[in-house]
Design an enzyme around this catalytic site. Sequence first.
Site, PDB file in Angstrom:
ATOM      1  N   SER A  50      46.015  41.916  55.451  1.00 45.49           N
ATOM      2  CA  SER A  50      46.765  40.783  54.895  1.00 45.49           C
ATOM      3  C   SER A  50      45.788  39.692  54.452  1.00 45.49           C
ATOM      4  O   SER A  50      44.592  39.740  54.779  1.00 45.49           O
ATOM      5  CB  SER A  50      47.713  40.209  55.952  1.00 45.49           C
ATOM      6  OG  SER A  50      46.951  39.591  56.974  1.00 45.49           O
ATOM      7  N   ASP A  82      47.972  43.866  51.900  1.00 45.63           N
ATOM      8  CA  ASP A  82      49.354  43.640  52.326  1.00 45.63           C
ATOM      9  C   ASP A  82      49.796  42.245  51.871  1.00 45.63           C
ATOM     10  O   ASP A  82      49.104  41.251  52.141  1.00 45.63           O
ATOM     11  CB  ASP A  82      49.374  43.747  53.864  1.00 45.63           C
ATOM     12  CG  ASP A  82      50.774  43.775  54.440  1.00 45.63           C
ATOM     13  OD1 ASP A  82      51.706  44.230  53.742  1.00 45.63           O
ATOM     14  OD2 ASP A  82      50.923  43.365  55.612  1.00 45.63           O
ATOM     15  N   ASP A 104      53.317  40.603  46.151  1.00 48.76           N
ATOM     16  CA  ASP A 104      54.629  40.241  46.697  1.00 48.76           C
ATOM     17  C   ASP A 104      55.119  38.969  46.011  1.00 48.76           C
ATOM     18  O   ASP A 104      54.809  37.860  46.430  1.00 48.76           O
ATOM     19  CB  ASP A 104      54.522  40.045  48.213  1.00 48.76           C
ATOM     20  CG  ASP A 104      55.866  39.665  48.822  1.00 48.76           C
ATOM     21  OD1 ASP A 104      56.856  39.541  48.056  1.00 48.76           O
ATOM     22  OD2 ASP A 104      55.926  39.499  50.050  1.00 48.76           O
ATOM     23  N   SER A 216      58.584  47.300  62.760  1.00 47.70           N
ATOM     24  CA  SER A 216      58.263  47.436  64.180  1.00 47.70           C
ATOM     25  C   SER A 216      59.554  47.564  64.984  1.00 47.70           C
ATOM     26  O   SER A 216      60.586  46.983  64.620  1.00 47.70           O
ATOM     27  CB  SER A 216      57.455  46.231  64.671  1.00 47.70           C
ATOM     28  OG  SER A 216      56.086  46.410  64.328  1.00 47.70           O
ATOM     29  N   ASP A 258      53.008  46.380  62.222  1.00 45.81           N
ATOM     30  CA  ASP A 258      51.971  45.468  62.696  1.00 45.81           C
ATOM     31  C   ASP A 258      52.346  44.916  64.081  1.00 45.81           C
ATOM     32  O   ASP A 258      51.600  45.056  65.043  1.00 45.81           O
ATOM     33  CB  ASP A 258      51.786  44.319  61.690  1.00 45.81           C
ATOM     34  CG  ASP A 258      50.629  43.412  62.064  1.00 45.81           C
ATOM     35  OD1 ASP A 258      49.901  43.735  63.022  1.00 45.81           O
ATOM     36  OD2 ASP A 258      50.447  42.365  61.417  1.00 45.81           O
ATOM     37  N   SER A 259      53.535  44.329  64.175  1.00 50.17           N
ATOM     38  CA  SER A 259      53.905  43.638  65.424  1.00 50.17           C
ATOM     39  C   SER A 259      53.833  44.544  66.656  1.00 50.17           C
ATOM     40  O   SER A 259      53.423  44.096  67.730  1.00 50.17           O
ATOM     41  CB  SER A 259      55.322  43.054  65.299  1.00 50.17           C
ATOM     42  OG  SER A 259      55.357  42.108  64.265  1.00 50.17           O
TER      43      SER A 259
HETATM   44  P1  13P Z   1      56.330  44.181  61.531  1.00 51.46           P
HETATM   45  O1  13P Z   1      56.172  42.722  61.788  1.00 51.46           O
HETATM   46  O2  13P Z   1      57.742  44.629  61.788  1.00 51.46           O
HETATM   47  O3  13P Z   1      55.343  45.008  62.267  1.00 51.46           O
HETATM   48  O4  13P Z   1      56.071  44.424  59.960  1.00 51.46           O
HETATM   49  C1  13P Z   1      54.764  44.520  59.460  1.00 51.46           C
HETATM   50  C2  13P Z   1      54.725  44.446  57.974  1.00 51.46           C
HETATM   51  O5  13P Z   1      55.703  44.561  57.267  1.00 51.46           O
HETATM   52  C3  13P Z   1      53.410  44.246  57.340  1.00 51.46           C
HETATM   53  O6  13P Z   1      53.509  44.071  55.966  1.00 51.46           O
HETATM   54  O1  G3H Z   2      53.836  41.195  57.218  1.00 49.80           O
HETATM   55  C1  G3H Z   2      52.889  40.596  57.716  1.00 49.80           C
HETATM   56  C2  G3H Z   2      51.926  41.322  58.569  1.00 49.80           C
HETATM   57  O2  G3H Z   2      52.442  41.501  59.860  1.00 49.80           O
HETATM   58  C3  G3H Z   2      50.614  40.625  58.574  1.00 49.80           C
HETATM   59  O3  G3H Z   2      50.680  39.463  59.340  1.00 49.80           O
HETATM   60  O4  G3H Z   2      49.890  37.717  57.763  1.00 49.80           O
HETATM   61  O5  G3H Z   2      49.835  37.364  60.255  1.00 49.80           O
HETATM   62  O6  G3H Z   2      48.235  38.964  59.158  1.00 49.80           O
HETATM   63  P1  G3H Z   2      49.586  38.283  59.107  1.00 49.80           P
HETATM   64 ZN    ZN Z   3      55.310  43.142  55.338  1.00 51.92          ZN
END
Ligand code: 13P
Ligand code: G3H
Ligand code: ZN
Length: 311
Positions: A50, A82, A104, A216, A258-259
Amino acid sequence: MPLVTTKEMFKKAYDGHYAVGAFNVNNMEIVQGISEAAKELNAPLILQVSKGARAYANHTYLMKLVEAAVIETGLPIALHLDHGDSFELCKSCIDGGFTSVMIDASSKSFEENIALTRQVVEYAHDHGVVVEAELGTLAGIEDEVNVSAEDSSYTRPEDVQEFVERTGCDSLAIAIGTSHGAFKFKPGMDPKLRLDILEEVEKRLPDFPIVLHGSSSVPQEFVEMINKYGGNLPGAIGIPESELRKAAQMAVCKINIDSDLRLAMTACIRQYFAEHPEHFDPRQYLKPARAAIKDMVMHKIKDVLGCDGKA
Ligand code: 13P
Ligand code: G3H
Ligand code: ZN
């Protein structure tokens, strides 16, 4: 094998009715945990970075960590931006060796989204890079942006064909009930994905790879572990893995997680310090955290994505 784009892996995933996991990376232990899991299960892999991760860890460090994962695993791995929020950010990642970028512009108007996506696609395709775009708005938190549930909106299937034709994007993220972060739904709720919207999108975009963000599932064992060892997370549940499994068998070829990795890592580190308050060597507490990430990714690959053995 060098870094790959998602082109071939999405075609195989679409035809094979599974999805490829796209996991966010921020440091070496996260890259290692994810790629060790994929290697053990011979799974294709998308490692995604990201804007915040890039600001935290630095483009070159992340790039080199992912290149090390390619060397160590021998797997087809795509390196993806991302939630790119500008042409300049996408360009910088393309110039710096990423094989896939997301633009995005989902919070902009339909026409503005098309214009910005088109601009990124032209530059990316000239450089052999693929582009993910987004239509519809997810609830939740990503970087500095916090979208409330009321401001989120499902993707309108009647828009997708025109959007893809006019932008030339290679994959499309849609909003069908997933949301970002660890606090998606209140405990006791029974969240369901709008698979009817996905089905409608699939009809209008045959053979076209669809992406799910915010996927997640917020495992309760890790939420409870964090709170047991001094954390204070509010109760929350995520996207049921059974729903994601169904989406992966449909047109969804990429599922973003990610989460769940953050929860697993944090729970392990909290437990480690509670049990070993005298330790201060980062290798001691990062080792179980890395192992927890590996276990989590192995579970996702086998039980949610279905991409084991597909590398
Ligand atoms: P989560 O927060 O549900 O893990 O989603 C991650 C995500 O969409 C990263 O782009
Ligand atoms: O969708 C977002 C991802 O979980 C990345 O999170 O922007 O905190 O790195 P971040
Ligand atoms: Zn996302």
